[in-house]
Design a protein around this motif. Structure first.
Motif, PDB file in Angstrom:
ATOM      1  N   ALA A  57      22.500 -19.475   5.240  1.00 23.14           N
ATOM      2  CA  ALA A  57      22.891 -18.238   5.931  1.00 23.14           C
ATOM      3  C   ALA A  57      23.907 -17.457   5.110  1.00 23.14           C
ATOM      4  CB  ALA A  57      23.464 -18.572   7.304  1.00 23.14           C
ATOM      5  N   VAL A  88      21.273 -22.538  17.889  1.00 19.12           N
ATOM      6  CA  VAL A  88      21.012 -21.100  17.932  1.00 19.12           C
ATOM      7  C   VAL A  88      19.522 -20.897  18.171  1.00 19.12           C
ATOM      8  CG1 VAL A  88      21.004 -18.933  16.620  1.00 19.12           C
ATOM      9  CG2 VAL A  88      22.935 -20.515  16.406  1.00 19.12           C
ATOM     10  N   GLN A  91      24.175 -17.815  13.167  1.00 20.32           N
ATOM     11  CA  GLN A  91      24.258 -19.229  12.799  1.00 20.32           C
ATOM     12  C   GLN A  91      25.651 -19.583  12.310  1.00 20.32           C
ATOM     13  OE1 GLN A  91      20.991 -19.329   9.993  1.00 20.32           O
ATOM     14  NE2 GLN A  91      19.733 -20.556  11.380  1.00 20.32           N
ATOM     15  N   VAL A  94      21.561 -26.143  14.195  1.00 19.90           N
ATOM     16  CA  VAL A  94      22.156 -25.533  13.003  1.00 19.90           C
ATOM     17  C   VAL A  94      23.174 -26.515  12.433  1.00 19.90           C
ATOM     18  CG1 VAL A  94      23.528 -23.626  12.094  1.00 19.90           C
ATOM     19  CG2 VAL A  94      21.848 -23.199  13.897  1.00 19.90           C
ATOM     20  N   HIS A 144      22.084 -25.347   6.926  1.00 20.74           N
ATOM     21  CA  HIS A 144      21.585 -24.056   7.400  1.00 20.74           C
ATOM     22  C   HIS A 144      22.635 -22.971   7.210  1.00 20.74           C
ATOM     23  CE1 HIS A 144      19.311 -27.027   9.994  1.00 20.74           C
ATOM     24  NE2 HIS A 144      18.339 -26.404   9.342  1.00 20.74           N
ATOM     25  N   VAL A 145      23.886 -23.346   7.382  1.00 23.60           N
ATOM     26  CA  VAL A 145      24.977 -22.387   7.217  1.00 23.60           C
ATOM     27  C   VAL A 145      25.094 -21.973   5.750  1.00 23.60           C
ATOM     28  CG1 VAL A 145      27.475 -22.067   7.393  1.00 23.60           C
ATOM     29  CG2 VAL A 145      26.219 -23.179   9.237  1.00 23.60           C
TER      30      VAL A 145
END
Length: 285
Positions: A269, A256, A239, A261, A265-266
């Motif tokens: 992650a 992804v 991601q 993403v 979301h990052v």
């Protein structure tokens, strides 16, 4: 180590009065230890337990493990002396039982010098005041006392813990809103691996940072359940890479595995990778 990344997967209760248990804990693969001066110590042993625990902590050898001392309540004859003794010990935090208001933390803060404070959340009033408790400037963590909570609620045991969900949820919201650690309550049937695993997975999915444990046999299951899986780590890396590529190409989102993403979301992650790296670091110490 980033405090948000520091692992609290397994938090084991150890009686502060038992020298053998205190010594054995030095070699256990736990993330934190609650050295107990309260429920695990008999009335007759309570004064001597302070000296026993102080000597063990002074001897050291607990490595990366967060060292938390649970004292008796300040409304008991032992609490104030416990707090003074714990403040002089080589520990990372003092845990106060049955916290129901910020005023109780204020009282402990006056005794505990600059030692970080943790709160046991185990009564209906504590649940209702969770937000105010979590907002206390000295509070670093919360521990769910699910046995006492079940008693106060007069619930029947259910594997899904439905009767306690309101209380667990209130404390989780409060902890997350104020950035403090929160660990789930104990699982009493320490020989029931399947039941423990299911409850650990439930707690992890809810958002707890880890689980309090009553027996060393429970440690491995908790450590596995509350650690990022290999699949989660792999997805997190992909991601981040995909989003960075998208950004370099002037796009705000990436895709992804067929899913969008975005930067939120990052952020998750990156937290997963930080937690995984912190766990690997503690394992190598």
């Amino acid at each position: 180590m980033d405090m948000r990344a520091r692992p609290y997967r397994s938090v084991l209760y150890i009686p502060g009065s038992r020298e053998r248990a205190l010594d054995k804990a030095r070699g256990l693969p736990v993330d934190a230890i609650i050295f107990d001066l309260e429920d695990a110590v008999t009335v007759a042993e309570k004064p001597a337990a302070r000296a026993t625990l102080k000597a063990a902590l002074g001897q050291g050898g607990y490595g990366h493990r967060t060292r938390i001392v649970r004292i008796n309540g300040l409304d008991t004859e032992w609490g104030a002396e416990d707090a003074r003794a714990a403040a002089a010990m080589d520990c990372d935090a003092i845990l106060l039982p049955k916290v129901e208001s910020p005023a109780q933390l204020d009282a402990l803060a006056e005794i505990a010098d600059d030692t970080p404070l943790w709160a046991m959340m185990e009564t209906p009033l504590g649940m209702l005041n969770a937000a105010a408790i979590a907002a206390h400037p000295r509070l670093a963590g919360m521990v769910m006392g699910t046995n006492d909570l079940a008693k106060e609620l007069q619930t029947r045991f259910r594997a899904d813990r439905l009767p306690m969900m309101a209380g667990l949820g209130l404390c989780l919201l409060a902890a997350k809103a104020h950035g403090v650690v929160i660990v789930d309550g104990v699982y009493n049937a320490f020989k029931d691996d399947d039941g423990l695993r299911a409850e650990c997975e439930q707690g992890r999915d809810m958002g707890f940072d880890g689980k309090t444990l009553i027996h060393p046999a429970q440690v491995d299951i908790a450590n596995t359940a509350f650690a990022p899986s290999e699949a989660e780590v792999d997805l997190a890396r992909r991601q981040i890479a995909a989003f960075e590529t998208a950004e370099a190409e002037g796009q705000g989102v990436a895709v992804v595995d067929g899913k969008i993403v975005e930067n939120l979301h990052v952020a998750t992650a990156r937290e997963i990778l930080a937690k995984s790296e912190a766990i690997a670091q503690t394992a190598s110490e």
